[in-house]
Scaffold this motif. Structure first.
Motif, PDB file in Angstrom:
ATOM      1  N   GLU A  14       0.741  -1.188  -0.077  1.00  0.00           N
ATOM      2  CA  GLU A  14      -0.344   0.088   0.103  1.00  0.00           C
ATOM      3  C   GLU A  14       0.845   1.346   0.394  1.00  0.00           C
ATOM      4  O   GLU A  14       2.044   1.235   0.931  1.00  0.00           O
ATOM      5  N   VAL A  15       0.903   2.056  -0.849  1.00  0.00           N
ATOM      6  CA  VAL A  15       1.334   3.385  -1.712  1.00  0.00           C
ATOM      7  C   VAL A  15       0.724   4.522  -0.364  1.00  0.00           C
ATOM      8  O   VAL A  15      -0.487   4.994  -1.332  1.00  0.00           O
ATOM      9  N   GLU A  16       0.916   5.460  -0.412  1.00  0.00           N
ATOM     10  CA  GLU A  16       0.298   6.631   0.152  1.00  0.00           C
ATOM     11  C   GLU A  16       0.312   7.121  -1.454  1.00  0.00           C
ATOM     12  O   GLU A  16       1.502   8.011  -2.491  1.00  0.00           O
ATOM     13  N   ILE A  17      -0.905   8.134  -1.862  1.00  0.00           N
ATOM     14  CA  ILE A  17      -1.247   8.809  -3.123  1.00  0.00           C
ATOM     15  C   ILE A  17      -0.468   9.818  -3.208  1.00  0.00           C
ATOM     16  O   ILE A  17       0.534  10.103  -3.882  1.00  0.00           O
ATOM     17  N   SER A  18      -0.042  10.630  -1.799  1.00  0.00           N
ATOM     18  CA  SER A  18       0.129  12.002  -2.421  1.00  0.00           C
ATOM     19  C   SER A  18       1.967  11.979  -2.483  1.00  0.00           C
ATOM     20  O   SER A  18       2.612  13.124  -2.637  1.00  0.00           O
ATOM     21  N   LEU A  65      -5.480   4.957 -10.198  1.00  0.00           N
ATOM     22  CA  LEU A  65      -5.203   6.066  -9.419  1.00  0.00           C
ATOM     23  C   LEU A  65      -6.621   7.479  -9.111  1.00  0.00           C
ATOM     24  O   LEU A  65      -6.550   7.705  -8.068  1.00  0.00           O
ATOM     25  N   ARG A  66      -6.651   7.462 -10.356  1.00  0.00           N
ATOM     26  CA  ARG A  66      -7.698   8.951 -10.502  1.00  0.00           C
ATOM     27  C   ARG A  66      -9.600   8.404 -10.108  1.00  0.00           C
ATOM     28  O   ARG A  66      -9.441   8.625  -9.405  1.00  0.00           O
ATOM     29  N   ALA A  67      -9.540   6.695  -9.817  1.00  0.00           N
ATOM     30  CA  ALA A  67     -10.449   6.133  -9.607  1.00  0.00           C
ATOM     31  C   ALA A  67     -10.139   6.486  -7.977  1.00  0.00           C
ATOM     32  O   ALA A  67     -11.213   6.785  -7.263  1.00  0.00           O
ATOM     33  N   GLY A  72     -11.827   9.509  -2.721  1.00  0.00           N
ATOM     34  CA  GLY A  72     -11.298   9.731  -1.483  1.00  0.00           C
ATOM     35  C   GLY A  72     -10.388   8.597  -0.801  1.00  0.00           C
ATOM     36  O   GLY A  72     -10.146   8.578   0.388  1.00  0.00           O
ATOM     37  N   ARG A  73      -9.666   7.758  -1.545  1.00  0.00           N
ATOM     38  CA  ARG A  73      -8.608   6.555  -0.683  1.00  0.00           C
ATOM     39  C   ARG A  73      -7.701   7.638  -0.034  1.00  0.00           C
ATOM     40  O   ARG A  73      -7.133   8.670  -1.796  1.00  0.00           O
ATOM     41  N   ARG A  74      -6.296   7.580   0.568  1.00  0.00           N
ATOM     42  CA  ARG A  74      -5.806   8.069   0.324  1.00  0.00           C
ATOM     43  C   ARG A  74      -4.499   6.968   0.410  1.00  0.00           C
ATOM     44  O   ARG A  74      -3.222   7.569  -0.130  1.00  0.00           O
TER      45      ARG A  74
END
Length: 321
Positions: A14-18, A65-67, A72-74
């Motif tokens: 699991e990777v932080e989207i930010s 990623l856009r989905a 609202g996932r992090r």
């Protein structure tokens, strides 16, 4: 180039989207809003995205990623690729023609032009298999974008190096032998882009006072993938096996014919697992509990039988070449 299927490439985390960056995508028009919304509405889990670890750039999965962002996932599941940026782009193109929303024809051609520039030693057919275009289209793009390529040989889809022009390869080999007769056949073959057997033939012709190019071949100077000029160098293969198994597997990992297709990556992953040192095998055996020993013996023998059958099939295949 390196596209080593190390364990991290197969591990999903699991990777932080930010923490992710975007850019350098082969998709010039960006993401399709409709496709993003379709993925966001999916009820089941989506495949992990692929991320270039050195830059944290998304190689494959921008729509996913856009989905995730739309939902609202992090975080998002991802696999990491550790190779150079040029190879990361190649992987991006290959993945984006294999699944999901396919690349458009203009995007494929644009990607092919970029790969021709970054991998000039790749054959037309190898680039074609990566971009989903025909070898003829790649040849036309190459003539337009890189007409003065310095390469005298190219890597084919099977990973073997073939001379673009056998006439020039033989001529170059002749010049090298004339300047330095002590050079080995393999060294000359590597520089001239021909096989060691072809170099041997050039040497024989030189000793007989003949032209390095047989009669009738002087007019054959058409670029393209040519069949191998000589048989498999089995003594060379035996010499290679004198190296540690881990070093041999590392060399195989650099072969595009293996690392750029799913079956090849599976094979490399299996070979990588089986190259652990002997002392580690001893530790593994010593740690096996008695109640598991018998079933592990049977499984180990079954695996060994599978490798023996693989070796037998390969020997038959080699004997036919």
């Amino acid at each position: 180039m390196q596209f080593a299927p190390d364990p991290d490439f197969y591990s999903v985390v699991e990777v932080e989207i930010s923490s992710l960056s975007i850019g350098g995508s082969p998709r010039s028009s960006g993401e399709s809003r409709e496709h993003v919304e379709l993925l966001a509405a999916a009820t089941g889990p989506l495949p992990p995205i692929v991320v270039h670890r050195p830059t944290m750039r998304v190689i494959d999965g921008m729509h996913r990623l856009r989905a995730a962002q739309l939902c609202g996932r992090r975080t998002i599941p991802a696999r990491f690729f550790d190779g150079p940026e040029d190879d990361a782009f190649v992987l991006s193109v290959r993945l984006n023609i294999a699944h999901g929303l396919p690349l458009s024809l203009p995007d494929r051609k644009s990607a092919a032009e970029k790969i021709i520039e970054s991998h000039p030693d790749w054959s037309d057919r190898l680039i074609a298999s990566t971009t989903g275009l025909s070898a003829k289209t790649i040849s036309e793009l190459r003539r337009r974008t890189a007409p003065e390529s310095p390469c005298v040989a190219r890597i084919g889809r099977d990973g073997r190096v073939r001379s673009i022009n056998r006439v020039s390869g033989r001529t170059l080999a002749y010049d090298l032998m004339t300047k330095d007769p002590s050079l080995s056949f393999r060294h000359i073959a590597r520089i001239a882009g021909i096989s060691p057997e072809t170099v041997r033939d050039v040497r024989k012709r030189m000793h007989r006072g003949e032209s390095p190019v047989p009669a009738g071949r002087h007019k054959r100077a058409v670029p393209g993938e040519l069949p191998p000029a000589g048989p498999v160098d089995r003594p060379a293969a035996r010499r290679a096996l004198e190296q540690p198994p881990a070093a041999i597997v590392d060399r195989l990992k650099a072969d595009p014919a293996l690392r750029l297709n799913e079956n090849g990556r599976d094979l490399l992953r299996l070979l990588n697992i089986h190259t652990i040192p002997r002392e580690d095998w001893v530790k593994i055996v010593d740690s096996i509990p008695p109640h598991c020993a018998e079933i592990i013996v049977q499984l180990a023998r079954g695996c060994a039988q599978g490798w023996r059958e693989c070796a037998t099939r390969l020997e038959r295949k080699i004997s036919k070449t």
